[in-house]
Design a protein around this motif. Structure first.
Motif, PDB file in Angstrom:
ATOM      1  N   GLY A   1      19.449  69.762  69.196  1.00  0.00           N
ATOM      2  CA  GLY A   1      19.764  69.671  70.620  1.00  0.00           C
ATOM      3  C   GLY A   1      18.566  69.294  71.479  1.00  0.00           C
ATOM      4  O   GLY A   1      18.630  68.331  72.258  1.00  0.00           O
ATOM      5  N   PRO A   2      17.437  70.023  71.369  1.00  0.00           N
ATOM      6  CA  PRO A   2      16.256  69.630  72.166  1.00  0.00           C
ATOM      7  C   PRO A   2      15.734  68.238  71.840  1.00  0.00           C
ATOM      8  O   PRO A   2      15.227  67.539  72.720  1.00  0.00           O
ATOM      9  N   TRP A   3      15.863  67.805  70.573  1.00  0.00           N
ATOM     10  CA  TRP A   3      15.379  66.477  70.200  1.00  0.00           C
ATOM     11  C   TRP A   3      16.231  65.377  70.840  1.00  0.00           C
ATOM     12  O   TRP A   3      15.702  64.351  71.300  1.00  0.00           O
ATOM     13  N   ILE A   4      17.544  65.570  70.910  1.00  0.00           N
ATOM     14  CA  ILE A   4      18.429  64.552  71.478  1.00  0.00           C
ATOM     15  C   ILE A   4      18.481  64.649  73.006  1.00  0.00           C
ATOM     16  O   ILE A   4      18.312  63.652  73.717  1.00  0.00           O
ATOM     17  N   LEU A   5      18.700  65.863  73.517  1.00  0.00           N
ATOM     18  CA  LEU A   5      18.891  66.024  74.958  1.00  0.00           C
ATOM     19  C   LEU A   5      17.567  66.085  75.705  1.00  0.00           C
ATOM     20  O   LEU A   5      17.479  65.619  76.850  1.00  0.00           O
ATOM     21  N   GLY A   6      16.537  66.674  75.072  1.00  0.00           N
ATOM     22  CA  GLY A   6      15.281  66.849  75.778  1.00  0.00           C
ATOM     23  C   GLY A   6      15.497  67.763  76.971  1.00  0.00           C
ATOM     24  O   GLY A   6      16.086  68.832  76.870  1.00  0.00           O
ATOM     25  N   ASP A   7      15.042  67.309  78.139  1.00  0.00           N
ATOM     26  CA  ASP A   7      15.247  68.061  79.383  1.00  0.00           C
ATOM     27  C   ASP A   7      16.117  67.233  80.311  1.00  0.00           C
ATOM     28  O   ASP A   7      15.766  66.938  81.449  1.00  0.00           O
ATOM     29  N   GLN A   8      17.280  66.820  79.819  1.00  0.00           N
ATOM     30  CA  GLN A   8      18.148  65.957  80.599  1.00  0.00           C
ATOM     31  C   GLN A   8      18.638  66.650  81.862  1.00  0.00           C
ATOM     32  O   GLN A   8      18.838  66.016  82.889  1.00  0.00           O
ATOM     33  N   THR A   9      18.897  67.931  81.785  1.00  0.00           N
ATOM     34  CA  THR A   9      19.461  68.632  82.924  1.00  0.00           C
ATOM     35  C   THR A   9      18.474  69.585  83.573  1.00  0.00           C
ATOM     36  O   THR A   9      18.523  69.792  84.779  1.00  0.00           O
ATOM     37  N   GLY A  10      17.586  70.205  82.794  1.00  0.00           N
ATOM     38  CA  GLY A  10      16.698  71.220  83.348  1.00  0.00           C
ATOM     39  C   GLY A  10      17.460  72.432  83.854  1.00  0.00           C
ATOM     40  O   GLY A  10      17.011  73.138  84.750  1.00  0.00           O
ATOM     41  N   ILE A  11      18.617  72.693  83.291  1.00  0.00           N
ATOM     42  CA  ILE A  11      19.508  73.723  83.806  1.00  0.00           C
ATOM     43  C   ILE A  11      19.203  75.054  83.136  1.00  0.00           C
ATOM     44  O   ILE A  11      18.842  75.107  81.967  1.00  0.00           O
ATOM     45  N   LYS A  12      19.357  76.110  83.890  1.00  0.00           N
ATOM     46  CA  LYS A  12      19.083  77.453  83.406  1.00  0.00           C
ATOM     47  C   LYS A  12      20.330  78.056  82.744  1.00  0.00           C
ATOM     48  O   LYS A  12      21.453  77.694  83.085  1.00  0.00           O
ATOM     49  N   PRO A  13      20.139  78.996  81.801  1.00  0.00           N
ATOM     50  CA  PRO A  13      21.289  79.590  81.102  1.00  0.00           C
ATOM     51  C   PRO A  13      22.312  80.219  82.046  1.00  0.00           C
ATOM     52  O   PRO A  13      23.518  80.100  81.824  1.00  0.00           O
ATOM     53  N   LEU A  14      21.844  80.908  83.104  1.00  0.00           N
ATOM     54  CA  LEU A  14      22.786  81.538  84.034  1.00  0.00           C
ATOM     55  C   LEU A  14      23.640  80.491  84.737  1.00  0.00           C
ATOM     56  O   LEU A  14      24.847  80.691  84.948  1.00  0.00           O
ATOM     57  N   THR A  15      23.041  79.355  85.078  1.00  0.00           N
ATOM     58  CA  THR A  15      23.801  78.284  85.709  1.00  0.00           C
ATOM     59  C   THR A  15      24.796  77.672  84.730  1.00  0.00           C
ATOM     60  O   THR A  15      25.898  77.273  85.116  1.00  0.00           O
ATOM     61  N   VAL A  16      24.419  77.597  83.447  1.00  0.00           N
ATOM     62  CA  VAL A  16      25.347  77.106  82.417  1.00  0.00           C
ATOM     63  C   VAL A  16      26.575  78.003  82.341  1.00  0.00           C
ATOM     64  O   VAL A  16      27.725  77.541  82.330  1.00  0.00           O
ATOM     65  N   ILE A  17      26.345  79.314  82.296  1.00  0.00           N
ATOM     66  CA  ILE A  17      27.456  80.258  82.225  1.00  0.00           C
ATOM     67  C   ILE A  17      28.341  80.142  83.462  1.00  0.00           C
ATOM     68  O   ILE A  17      29.578  80.163  83.376  1.00  0.00           O
ATOM     69  N   LEU A  18      27.723  79.999  84.631  1.00  0.00           N
ATOM     70  CA  LEU A  18      28.493  79.854  85.868  1.00  0.00           C
ATOM     71  C   LEU A  18      29.327  78.581  85.846  1.00  0.00           C
ATOM     72  O   LEU A  18      30.510  78.586  86.219  1.00  0.00           O
ATOM     73  N   GLY A  19      28.724  77.458  85.397  1.00  0.00           N
ATOM     74  CA  GLY A  19      29.454  76.196  85.335  1.00  0.00           C
ATOM     75  C   GLY A  19      30.632  76.252  84.382  1.00  0.00           C
ATOM     76  O   GLY A  19      31.726  75.762  84.688  1.00  0.00           O
ATOM     77  N   ILE A  20      30.434  76.878  83.211  1.00  0.00           N
ATOM     78  CA  ILE A  20      31.516  76.996  82.235  1.00  0.00           C
ATOM     79  C   ILE A  20      32.632  77.878  82.775  1.00  0.00           C
ATOM     80  O   ILE A  20      33.820  77.561  82.653  1.00  0.00           O
ATOM     81  N   THR A  21      32.261  79.004  83.388  1.00  0.00           N
ATOM     82  CA  THR A  21      33.267  79.945  83.889  1.00  0.00           C
ATOM     83  C   THR A  21      34.103  79.334  85.004  1.00  0.00           C
ATOM     84  O   THR A  21      35.340  79.369  84.962  1.00  0.00           O
ATOM     85  N   VAL A  22      33.438  78.762  85.996  1.00  0.00           N
ATOM     86  CA  VAL A  22      34.167  78.188  87.134  1.00  0.00           C
ATOM     87  C   VAL A  22      34.957  76.958  86.706  1.00  0.00           C
ATOM     88  O   VAL A  22      36.137  76.798  87.061  1.00  0.00           O
ATOM     89  N   GLY A  23      34.327  76.073  85.929  1.00  0.00           N
ATOM     90  CA  GLY A  23      35.029  74.873  85.475  1.00  0.00           C
ATOM     91  C   GLY A  23      36.231  75.196  84.615  1.00  0.00           C
ATOM     92  O   GLY A  23      37.308  74.613  84.764  1.00  0.00           O
TER      93      GLY A  23
END
Length: 402
Positions: A323-345
């Motif tokens: 994952g880090p090799w392919i994506l790198g820092d494409q989003t710079g997103i934090k884990p809490l924001t990931v959880i929020l995005g998944i939950t709301v979406g």
């Protein structure tokens, strides 16, 4: 005299902005009418959505194809520098569409039948399990107090005719609905692909048109900054989708190869499930493992343990290396924001919302950061957190003072 000049200037300002005021009043009136007649608004939006579906599909496909076309375009530019730009663009588009559509066709032709076969075999397994329960009613569910298998089986036997009649009255409308829906989807997908070719070809023209709109309606001082922000949002969103799709495809292939080597049942079906759910960060691997564990529970409970261990190892490899090799820092997103995005979406748009919630959250996080920077610049002050993540000594000093 000064007071008169002041009122004249105010009047000029109102007259110069009269069109903005009229547009604002018209928009507010339209919004109020839409809210008052909400049912009619939803119906109109549904019809518009159906009519525009080929264009929506075309836009999505072109949006995902443009990075692929760009790769082949750069490759052709290295091969033939500075010559036949239009021809190289045509060749890059042909190669990209042939490869992607060929890959999709290969999946449909070779993978789909194996998935169907796995589903049929799984159905036979369920029937075998039901026959076993019928032959040995005391060996199942007896550990649950108050539940008797004989009562369940007798209830099913007594009501089997009613269930069959009820199902038969519903099956033909469902079949007709499935047939018509399949035809409509095929129509939308075909014309969506055609439209995507035009959109991909006119990408630069569409981008220039959108940039003109930004420079025309955004204040001059902020036009360039707004355009740069749009480009960064597109980079974050597109980079995540394309990178995560490649990452999930590789994980699906690794899962299939591993399951085939170790002789796990239904390798194609479960590998496809793992590949699709891997698009969801953090929770995707666990969601993808649930169907396999549930299936193996009816075959051999030991397979559940080995399958879960295999998925855990593969996902650790994905999380720490691939994952880090392919994506790198494409989003710079934090884990809490990931959880929020998944939950709301997921809550509002289902599985598709879980897929798109993370890049959307990443874009919103980026825009929020830009807004904070803008507010600091308006106050003519430095960000107190500048250098926080890059200077451990400074961070420790500030922490000790607090």
């Amino acid at each position: 005299m000064k007071e008169e000049k002041k009122y004249v200037n105010r009047l000029k300002m109102v007259v110069s902005n009269i069109w903005y005021i009229v547009a604002l009043v018209a928009i507010c009136t339209a919004v109020i009418m839409m809210i008052v007649n909400w049912s009619g608004t939803l119906e109109a939006l549904g019809k518009a959505f159906k009519v525009l579906m080929p264009f929506i599909i075309g836009f999505i496909f072109a949006y995902l194809m443009i990075p692929v076309i760009r790769i082949f375009r750069k490759l052709l530019d290295h091969i033939a520098t500075g010559r036949a730009m239009k021809a190289k663009k045509i060749i890059a588009m042909i190669i990209s569409y042939v490869l992607v559509l060929g890959f999709i066709t290969m999946i449909v032709v070779f993978v789909a039948p194996q998935i169907a076969q796995s589903v049929r075999e799984l159905g036979k397994t369920v029937q075998t399990g039901y026959a076993y329960i019928k032959r040995n009613p005391n060996s199942f569910l007896d550990f649950i107090p108050g539940v008797k298998t004989e009562d369940i089986l007798s209830g099913l036997k007594d009501n089997i005719n009613d269930i069959a009649m009820h199902t038969s009255t519903k099956v033909f409308p469902y079949l007709y609905s499935i047939f018509t829906s399949t035809f409509v989807i095929a129509y939308d997908v075909f014309f969506g692909l055609v439209i995507s070719i035009y959109m991909a070809w006119e990408k630069d023209t569409l981008a220039r048109g959108f940039r003109r709109l930004i420079y025309a309606f955004v204040p001059k001082k902020r036009a360039k900054k707004t355009w740069d922000m749009f480009l960064n949002c597109n980079r974050i969103f597109n980079g995540f989708l394309v990178g995560k799709a490649i990452d999930s495809l590789i994980i699906g292939i690794i899962t299939f190869i591993t399951m085939t080597i170790f002789g796990f049942p239904y390798p194609v079906l479960l590998s496809v499930i793992v590949c699709i759910t891997n698009m969801i960060p953090y929770f995707g691997p666990f969601i993808g493992a649930i169907p396999g564990c549930a299936i193996y529970l009816f075959i051999d409970p030991m397979l559940v343990l080995w399958f879960a261990l295999m998925i855990l190892i593969i996902q650790q490899f994905d999380g720490w290396i691939l994952g880090p090799w392919i994506l790198g820092d494409q989003t710079g997103i934090k884990p809490l924001t990931v959880i929020l995005g998944i939950t709301v979406g997921g809550a509002y748009f289902g599985v598709l919302g879980m897929f798109l919630g993370v890049p959307t959250a990443a874009v919103l996080q980026y825009l929020g950061g830009e807004l904070v920077k803008y507010r600091f610049s308006k106050k003519k002050m430095d960000d107190p957190m500048d250098g926080w993540g890059n200077n451990d000594k400074k961070r420790d000093e500030i922490t000790q003072k607090e």
